[in-house]
Enzyme design. Structure first.
Site, PDB file in Angstrom:
ATOM      1  N   LYS A  43      66.595  71.390  18.723  1.00 41.96           N
ATOM      2  CA  LYS A  43      66.790  70.104  19.399  1.00 41.96           C
ATOM      3  C   LYS A  43      66.270  70.225  20.832  1.00 41.96           C
ATOM      4  CE  LYS A  43      71.379  69.650  19.203  1.00 41.96           C
ATOM      5  NZ  LYS A  43      72.652  68.965  19.432  1.00 41.96           N
ATOM      6  N   SER A  68      70.968  57.173  19.059  1.00 41.07           N
ATOM      7  CA  SER A  68      70.917  57.138  20.532  1.00 41.07           C
ATOM      8  C   SER A  68      71.738  58.328  21.034  1.00 41.07           C
ATOM      9  CB  SER A  68      71.488  55.819  21.056  1.00 41.07           C
ATOM     10  OG  SER A  68      72.814  55.656  20.566  1.00 41.07           O
ATOM     11  N   ILE A  69      71.341  59.514  20.574  1.00 41.57           N
ATOM     12  CA  ILE A  69      72.084  60.727  20.917  1.00 41.57           C
ATOM     13  C   ILE A  69      72.047  60.973  22.433  1.00 41.57           C
ATOM     14  CG2 ILE A  69      72.229  63.239  20.526  1.00 41.57           C
ATOM     15  CD1 ILE A  69      72.724  61.688  17.934  1.00 41.57           C
ATOM     16  N   LEU A  71      69.885  62.900  23.897  1.00 44.84           N
ATOM     17  CA  LEU A  71      69.372  64.252  24.144  1.00 44.84           C
ATOM     18  C   LEU A  71      70.445  65.217  24.619  1.00 44.84           C
ATOM     19  CD1 LEU A  71      66.026  62.997  25.692  1.00 44.84           C
ATOM     20  CD2 LEU A  71      66.346  63.863  23.387  1.00 44.84           C
ATOM     21  N   CYS A 127      60.278  61.136  27.068  1.00 38.36           N
ATOM     22  CA  CYS A 127      61.371  61.004  28.042  1.00 38.36           C
ATOM     23  C   CYS A 127      60.836  60.330  29.299  1.00 38.36           C
ATOM     24  CB  CYS A 127      61.986  62.340  28.440  1.00 38.36           C
ATOM     25  SG  CYS A 127      61.478  63.778  27.556  1.00 38.36           S
ATOM     26  N   THR A 189      60.656  59.022  17.093  1.00 40.57           N
ATOM     27  CA  THR A 189      61.240  57.802  16.507  1.00 40.57           C
ATOM     28  C   THR A 189      60.648  56.541  17.153  1.00 40.57           C
ATOM     29  OG1 THR A 189      62.993  57.993  18.125  1.00 40.57           O
ATOM     30  CG2 THR A 189      63.447  58.883  15.953  1.00 40.57           C
ATOM     31  N   GLY A 237      57.942  61.917  10.109  1.00 44.54           N
ATOM     32  CA  GLY A 237      58.378  60.527  10.050  1.00 44.54           C
ATOM     33  C   GLY A 237      58.699  60.109   8.630  1.00 44.54           C
ATOM     34  N   GLY A 238      59.979  60.109   8.319  1.00 45.82           N
ATOM     35  CA  GLY A 238      60.428  59.538   7.053  1.00 45.82           C
ATOM     36  C   GLY A 238      60.119  60.342   5.811  1.00 45.82           C
ATOM     37  N   GLY A 259      63.215  65.524   9.025  1.00 49.24           N
ATOM     38  CA  GLY A 259      64.305  65.243   9.958  1.00 49.24           C
ATOM     39  C   GLY A 259      65.489  64.595   9.280  1.00 49.24           C
TER      40      GLY A 259
HETATM   41  C1  LIG Z   1      69.935  62.472  15.288  1.00 54.12           C
HETATM   42  C2  LIG Z   1      68.517  62.721  15.763  1.00 54.12           C
HETATM   43  C3  LIG Z   1      68.291  63.524  16.879  1.00 54.12           C
HETATM   44  C4  LIG Z   1      66.978  63.777  17.320  1.00 54.12           C
HETATM   45  N1  LIG Z   1      66.760  64.574  18.421  1.00 54.12           N
HETATM   46  C5  LIG Z   1      65.491  64.832  18.828  1.00 54.12           C
HETATM   47  C6  LIG Z   1      65.243  65.691  19.944  1.00 54.12           C
HETATM   48  O1  LIG Z   1      66.160  66.272  20.545  1.00 54.12           O
HETATM   49  N2  LIG Z   1      63.943  65.879  20.338  1.00 54.12           N
HETATM   50  C7  LIG Z   1      62.885  65.279  19.661  1.00 54.12           C
HETATM   51  O2  LIG Z   1      61.720  65.484  20.040  1.00 54.12           O
HETATM   52  N3  LIG Z   1      63.097  64.494  18.583  1.00 54.12           N
HETATM   53  C8  LIG Z   1      64.367  64.263  18.169  1.00 54.12           C
HETATM   54  N4  LIG Z   1      64.578  63.461  17.076  1.00 54.12           N
HETATM   55  C9  LIG Z   1      63.420  62.896  16.340  1.00 54.12           C
HETATM   56  C10 LIG Z   1      63.098  63.721  15.091  1.00 54.12           C
HETATM   57  O3  LIG Z   1      62.768  65.054  15.413  1.00 54.12           O
HETATM   58  C11 LIG Z   1      61.918  63.098  14.313  1.00 54.12           C
HETATM   59  O4  LIG Z   1      60.804  63.034  15.155  1.00 54.12           O
HETATM   60  C12 LIG Z   1      62.249  61.671  13.842  1.00 54.12           C
HETATM   61  O5  LIG Z   1      63.581  61.581  13.402  1.00 54.12           O
HETATM   62  C13 LIG Z   1      61.307  61.209  12.726  1.00 54.12           C
HETATM   63  O6  LIG Z   1      61.399  62.036  11.573  1.00 54.12           O
HETATM   64  P1  LIG Z   1      62.364  61.681  10.314  1.00 54.12           P
HETATM   65  O7  LIG Z   1      62.080  60.264   9.934  1.00 54.12           O
HETATM   66  O8  LIG Z   1      62.007  62.707   9.273  1.00 54.12           O
HETATM   67  O9  LIG Z   1      63.768  61.851  10.798  1.00 54.12           O
HETATM   68  C14 LIG Z   1      65.874  63.204  16.620  1.00 54.12           C
HETATM   69  C15 LIG Z   1      66.122  62.404  15.483  1.00 54.12           C
HETATM   70  C16 LIG Z   1      67.413  62.155  15.054  1.00 54.12           C
HETATM   71  C17 LIG Z   1      67.627  61.295  13.828  1.00 54.12           C
END
Ligand SMILES: Cc1cc2nc3c(=O)[nH]c(=O)nc-3n(C[C@H](O)[C@H](O)[C@H](O)COP(=O)(O)O)c2cc1C
Length: 283
Positions: A43, A68-69, A71, A127, A189, A237-238, A259
């Site tokens: 992360k 909307s974690i 970070l 960011c 995202t 992505g997805g 992810g």
């Molecule tokens: C809960 C959560 C936390 C995430 N935290 C980060 C992060 O700390 N840094 C980052 O670059 N992307 C973060 N992402 C984005 C994911 O790494 C990824 O780019 C995004 O979810 C798209 O892939 P997916 O559709 O397979 O989830 C986060 C996504 C989710 C759902």
């Protein structure tokens, strides 16, 4: 397609990487799953600890997850001391996703991760840059070029720049490549909104959308970028199935990240690899 891959000098035993922020620091995944993946992308780590946003942090939408974690992370010092040694013992290469609010913060993070045994960095440019009034790094191709070039001076190792899927994506990808990125991760995202009814009126949840909803959008980005770039693309992505991963590889990605699928089902990475294996055998 499930054999080893090489990404600008980084060798992975298979093309599946765990995406940043979606597997914690491995606490909830079995050691077998953690060992079976091509790479572990942590992360986002900042210089100082970050508490993140107050709840709610996750909204389910019809075919995606909105987060909307904020970070949340323990900061560089605690990560290096308390978490990284355990991650390095698992086996797959560890890539540290770094996040900063200024160019200097990114540089100090890279310096602080030298000689720690990590296999590389993933630079999260989604960011806000405080020195640009909060404009995200990902919206400023010149700024990305400058920052990646400066990062190169302090970090000679492997480094992927993680693109935002919105804004001048192609220009930013090109700038990152020209600045010296080893690879590009496509993508983060999508900015999105969920509205929940509540006792005090509707609650507006702004966050980043991930999961199946974004796959066709990011697939197109990968397809278009892979035709313009020289550096390898890591799709993200997805991806929920081997078929999704297969499509990204056909579109031009050399590796991919999983992810949201891992959040939904901790067994997903292994299943995706075995489905991909079957598909590529059938080819
Ligand atoms: C809960 C959560 C936390 C995430 N935290 C980060 C992060 O700390 N840094 C980052 O670059 N992307 C973060 N992402 C984005 C994911 O790494 C990824 O780019 C995004 O979810 C798209 O892939 P997916 O559709 O397979 O989830 C986060 C996504 C989710 C759902």
């Amino acid at each position: 397609m499930t054999g080893s891959v090489e990404l600008s000098g980084l060798r992975l035993s298979n093309p599946l990487m765990l995406a940043s922020g979606t597997w914690g620091f491995g606490e909830t995944l079995s050691p077998e799953i953690l060992r079976s993946v091509g790479a572990l992308v942590t992360k986002g780590i900042s210089l100082e600890p970050r508490a993140g946003n107050p709840p709610p942090r996750l909204s389910e939408t019809p075919c995606g997850l909105l987060n909307s974690i904020g970070l949340e992370n323990p900061g560089l010092a605690a990560f290096r001391k308390g978490i990284l040694p355990r991650l390095l013992r698992i086996g797959p290469p560890v890539i540290v996703n770094i996040l900063g609010e200024s160019e200097e913060e990114f540089l100090r993070l890279a310096e602080g991760l030298r000689e720690t045994g990590v296999a590389g960095l993933e630079v999260n440019i989604s960011c806000p840059n405080v020195k640009k009034g909060g404009l995200a790094f990902s919206q400023d191709p010149d700024g990305v070029f400058r920052m990646v070039r400066r990062l190169r001076e302090v970090w000679p190792g492997w480094m992927s720049v993680k693109l935002s899927p919105v804004g001048p994506v192609a220009e930013v990808a090109h700038a990152a490549e020209e600045g010296g990125a080893s690879a590009l991760t496509c993508a983060n995202t999508y900015p999105a909104l969920a509205i929940h009814p509540g006792p005090k009126g509707p609650y507006f949840h702004l966050g980043g959308l991930s999961g199946p909803a974004i796959k066709p959008l990011t697939l197109r980005l990968v397809y278009e970028l892979s035709r313009r770039l020289r550096r390898p693309l890591i799709a993200c992505g997805g991806i929920l199935s081997g078929r999704d991963a297969y499509e990204y590889l056909l579109a031009g990605a050399r590796a991919f990240q999983v992810g949201t699928a891992t959040l939904l089902d901790p067994e997903a990475p292994r299943r995706i690899l075995s489905e991909l294996d079957e598909l590529s055998r059938a080819d």
